[in-house]
Design a protein around this motif. Structure first.
Motif, PDB file in Angstrom:
ATOM      1  N   CYS A 186      11.698  29.964 -18.170  1.00  0.00           N
ATOM      2  CA  CYS A 186      10.805  30.399 -17.099  1.00  0.00           C
ATOM      3  C   CYS A 186       9.397  30.496 -17.656  1.00  0.00           C
ATOM      4  N   SER A 187       8.427  30.065 -16.881  1.00  0.00           N
ATOM      5  CA  SER A 187       7.037  30.094 -17.340  1.00  0.00           C
ATOM      6  C   SER A 187       6.250  31.255 -16.715  1.00  0.00           C
ATOM      7  N   SER A 188       6.943  32.175 -16.055  1.00  0.00           N
ATOM      8  CA  SER A 188       6.267  33.299 -15.406  1.00  0.00           C
ATOM      9  C   SER A 188       6.662  34.625 -16.048  1.00  0.00           C
ATOM     10  N   PHE A 189       5.858  35.638 -15.813  1.00  0.00           N
ATOM     11  CA  PHE A 189       6.166  36.989 -16.289  1.00  0.00           C
ATOM     12  C   PHE A 189       5.639  38.002 -15.277  1.00  0.00           C
ATOM     13  N   ARG A 190       6.186  39.210 -15.356  1.00  0.00           N
ATOM     14  CA  ARG A 190       5.822  40.264 -14.407  1.00  0.00           C
ATOM     15  C   ARG A 190       4.917  41.296 -15.048  1.00  0.00           C
ATOM     16  N   ILE A 191       3.885  41.676 -14.277  1.00  0.00           N
ATOM     17  CA  ILE A 191       2.987  42.760 -14.679  1.00  0.00           C
ATOM     18  C   ILE A 191       3.149  43.918 -13.695  1.00  0.00           C
ATOM     19  N   ASN A 192       3.270  45.121 -14.224  1.00  0.00           N
ATOM     20  CA  ASN A 192       3.160  46.327 -13.408  1.00  0.00           C
ATOM     21  C   ASN A 192       1.758  46.893 -13.581  1.00  0.00           C
ATOM     22  N   TYR A 193       1.081  47.120 -12.460  1.00  0.00           N
ATOM     23  CA  TYR A 193      -0.311  47.595 -12.523  1.00  0.00           C
ATOM     24  C   TYR A 193      -0.451  49.071 -12.195  1.00  0.00           C
ATOM     25  N   THR A 194       0.644  49.735 -11.784  1.00  0.00           N
ATOM     26  CA  THR A 194       0.531  51.099 -11.265  1.00  0.00           C
ATOM     27  C   THR A 194       0.661  52.172 -12.332  1.00  0.00           C
ATOM     28  N   THR A 195       1.420  51.913 -13.379  1.00  0.00           N
ATOM     29  CA  THR A 195       1.729  52.960 -14.360  1.00  0.00           C
ATOM     30  C   THR A 195       0.601  53.220 -15.357  1.00  0.00           C
ATOM     31  N   PRO A 196      -0.021  52.186 -15.939  1.00  0.00           N
ATOM     32  CA  PRO A 196      -1.040  52.455 -16.960  1.00  0.00           C
ATOM     33  C   PRO A 196      -2.305  53.082 -16.378  1.00  0.00           C
ATOM     34  N   THR A 197      -3.048  53.748 -17.240  1.00  0.00           N
ATOM     35  CA  THR A 197      -4.361  54.232 -16.831  1.00  0.00           C
ATOM     36  C   THR A 197      -5.251  53.036 -16.512  1.00  0.00           C
ATOM     37  N   ASP A 198      -6.326  53.266 -15.793  1.00  0.00           N
ATOM     38  CA  ASP A 198      -7.248  52.174 -15.480  1.00  0.00           C
ATOM     39  C   ASP A 198      -7.754  51.510 -16.752  1.00  0.00           C
ATOM     40  N   GLU A 199      -8.059  52.316 -17.743  1.00  0.00           N
ATOM     41  CA  GLU A 199      -8.573  51.784 -19.009  1.00  0.00           C
ATOM     42  C   GLU A 199      -7.534  50.886 -19.686  1.00  0.00           C
ATOM     43  N   ASN A 200      -6.286  51.354 -19.747  1.00  0.00           N
ATOM     44  CA  ASN A 200      -5.240  50.568 -20.404  1.00  0.00           C
ATOM     45  C   ASN A 200      -4.856  49.337 -19.593  1.00  0.00           C
ATOM     46  N   LEU A 201      -4.968  49.435 -18.280  1.00  0.00           N
ATOM     47  CA  LEU A 201      -4.673  48.286 -17.435  1.00  0.00           C
ATOM     48  C   LEU A 201      -5.617  47.138 -17.760  1.00  0.00           C
ATOM     49  N   VAL A 202      -6.888  47.414 -17.797  1.00  0.00           N
ATOM     50  CA  VAL A 202      -7.875  46.382 -18.113  1.00  0.00           C
ATOM     51  C   VAL A 202      -7.706  45.904 -19.551  1.00  0.00           C
ATOM     52  N   LYS A 203      -7.495  46.850 -20.462  1.00  0.00           N
ATOM     53  CA  LYS A 203      -7.322  46.506 -21.871  1.00  0.00           C
ATOM     54  C   LYS A 203      -6.117  45.590 -22.067  1.00  0.00           C
ATOM     55  N   GLY A 204      -4.998  45.923 -21.403  1.00  0.00           N
ATOM     56  CA  GLY A 204      -3.790  45.119 -21.544  1.00  0.00           C
ATOM     57  C   GLY A 204      -3.974  43.714 -21.022  1.00  0.00           C
ATOM     58  N   ILE A 205      -4.613  43.583 -19.875  1.00  0.00           N
ATOM     59  CA  ILE A 205      -4.854  42.255 -19.302  1.00  0.00           C
ATOM     60  C   ILE A 205      -5.796  41.453 -20.193  1.00  0.00           C
ATOM     61  N   GLN A 206      -6.778  42.114 -20.748  1.00  0.00           N
ATOM     62  CA  GLN A 206      -7.715  41.438 -21.660  1.00  0.00           C
ATOM     63  C   GLN A 206      -6.971  40.885 -22.885  1.00  0.00           C
ATOM     64  N   ILE A 207      -6.048  41.671 -23.426  1.00  0.00           N
ATOM     65  CA  ILE A 207      -5.265  41.213 -24.584  1.00  0.00           C
ATOM     66  C   ILE A 207      -4.373  40.040 -24.186  1.00  0.00           C
ATOM     67  N   LEU A 208      -3.777  40.080 -23.001  1.00  0.00           N
ATOM     68  CA  LEU A 208      -2.960  38.960 -22.540  1.00  0.00           C
ATOM     69  C   LEU A 208      -3.786  37.673 -22.479  1.00  0.00           C
ATOM     70  N   GLY A 209      -5.028  37.808 -22.055  1.00  0.00           N
ATOM     71  CA  GLY A 209      -5.905  36.653 -22.044  1.00  0.00           C
ATOM     72  C   GLY A 209      -6.138  36.088 -23.430  1.00  0.00           C
ATOM     73  N   LYS A 210      -6.273  36.974 -24.408  1.00  0.00           N
ATOM     74  CA  LYS A 210      -6.472  36.522 -25.795  1.00  0.00           C
ATOM     75  C   LYS A 210      -5.220  35.838 -26.329  1.00  0.00           C
TER      76      LYS A 210
END
Length: 395
Positions: free
Chosen positions: A365-389
């Motif tokens: 499978c080439s897809s994955f799931r993200i949950n956006y509700t649990t992390p803090t706003d700061e960690n949400l953005v940080k996590g997505i930024q790391i995924l981009g890297k």
């Protein structure tokens, strides 16, 4: 000692999501893998007030055994509420309170599935339900999910080809894991197909009240004039998952069998938890509470989409959502999401690879799931930024 396990559990594997949670428990890890409500969404103050009043005014009611069918005031109120609010429930229906909606999947499976019977599932679908069906040694056949819900032509093909299909399992609102919503047209066609081929529909709706955009679409159960839809609801996403209160509305003969099965599982759902749900719905402004949740998730979803547009695009795409807790992200064709997820964990970000949600977990499978509700706003953005890297490094 040599432990010999039953045939029906020997092939079961631990939930991939629960295994990922072991990594996510590390405070240094940004978890985008959970399916939890936002911490700020819990009505903790109100629950404390209700609990204090319960144990001051009628503690024995909360501490004594209760009916397997559920706390009568809650059952009566929910029956009327679901009929008035959602046109769910007919004269042939009844309602049982369960220990979370997950127990609905188990009780229905125990009531109607024989070994080798077929369950038609969305592909991908919720791993907890898939594992329940597997535990009863059912044959699972996945039906592809499109941006407007399950592919109905593929569903009819499966109904024609498979033997002993007992029910179709669907999450029509903000589906887990894809976040997509089934169109009204497809809901009607699914109902007609189930009626034509003589199978049940198990409609799982944990996220329906968390719609923060778009137009409301009526439940499949609201169409049910033939006694073929089993509806699973829950308070887990709107009050608290920890109190474990769900419910099932289904034809009376099915409910009767589920009651007998539940008596052998846990006797009844915790009375104190049921009393909290009843008091919260009847003595607080429940509709205002739901609006507050929608406001929270609308804001967090916007934050997530802005971050994904900035840090993931164009390598990683995602499906837009109108509610619920998840985004379904897709890597370029041919990329293994399981390997991507492993690389993300090494960089202290957890997501769930898409193969965990398939009827065959070994399928690529080439897809994955993200949950956006649990992390803090700061960690949400940080996590997505790391995924981009991570994407920049491995693609």
């Amino acid at each position: 000692m040599n432990y010999v396990f039953s045939d029906r559990v020997q092939t079961l594997k631990p939930s991939a999501i629960r295994e990922i949670f072991k990594y996510a428990a590390n405070p240094a890890v940004v978890s985008l893998s959970a399916g939890n409500p936002a911490p700020e969404a819990f009505p903790a103050k109100e629950i404390a007030e209700i609990s204090e009043e319960i144990f001051r005014s009628h503690p024995i009611d909360a501490l004594q055994y209760g009916l397997t069918e559920g706390y009568t005031p809650l059952r009566d109120y929910l029956t009327a509420y679901m009929k008035e609010k959602h046109n769910i429930g007919r004269s042939f229906d009844n309602l049982i309170i369960t220990s979370g909606a997950q127990q609905v999947m188990d009780l229905l499976s125990k009531s109607v599935l024989n070994e080798g019977d077929t369950v038609l599932c969305e592909a991908p679908s919720f791993i907890g339900s898939l594992n329940t069906f597997r535990s009863y040694r059912a044959h699972l056949r996945g039906v592809p999910v499109e941006p407007d819900g399950m592919n109905m032509d593929a569903l009819e093909t499966a109904l024609k080809e498979e033997k002993n299909v007992k029910f179709i399992y669907t999450i029509p609102n903000f589906q887990n894991p894809t976040g997509v919503t089934m169109s009204a047209e497809k809901r009607r066609r699914m109902y007609e197909l189930a009626k034509k081929y003589g199978v049940l529909i198990l409609e799982d709706n944990p996220y329906g009240d968390i719609r923060f955009a778009g137009e409301h679409i009526e439940a499949i159960k609201s169409l049910d004039e033939d006694g073929i839809v089993v509806y699973a609801g829950t308070f887990s996403k709107v009050i608290s998952p920890g109190i474990r209160v769900g419910y099932c509305i289904a034809p009376q003969p099915i409910i009767q069998k589920m009651v007998v099965c539940k008596q052998g599982e846990d006797v009844h759902t915790t009375i104190w938890s049921q009393m909290i749900c009843y008091e919260f719905m009847t003595k607080y402004n429940y509709e205002a509470h739901l609006e507050r949740l929608r406001s929270i998730y609308r804001k967090k979803a916007k934050l997530a989409t802005d971050a994904m547009d900035q840090y993931l695009s164009p390598k990683i795409s995602y499906l837009p959502i109108e509610g619920g807790l998840f985004f379904w992200c897709t890597l370029p064709e041919g990329t293994d999401a399981a390997e991507f997820s492993k690389q993300a964990v090494l960089r202290k970000v957890c997501v769930v690879p898409g193969n965990a949600f398939l009827t065959d977990e070994n399928e690529k499978c080439s897809s994955f799931r993200i949950n956006y509700t649990t992390p803090t706003d700061e960690n949400l953005v940080k996590g997505i930024q790391i995924l981009g890297k991570v994407a920049d490094e491995i693609l």
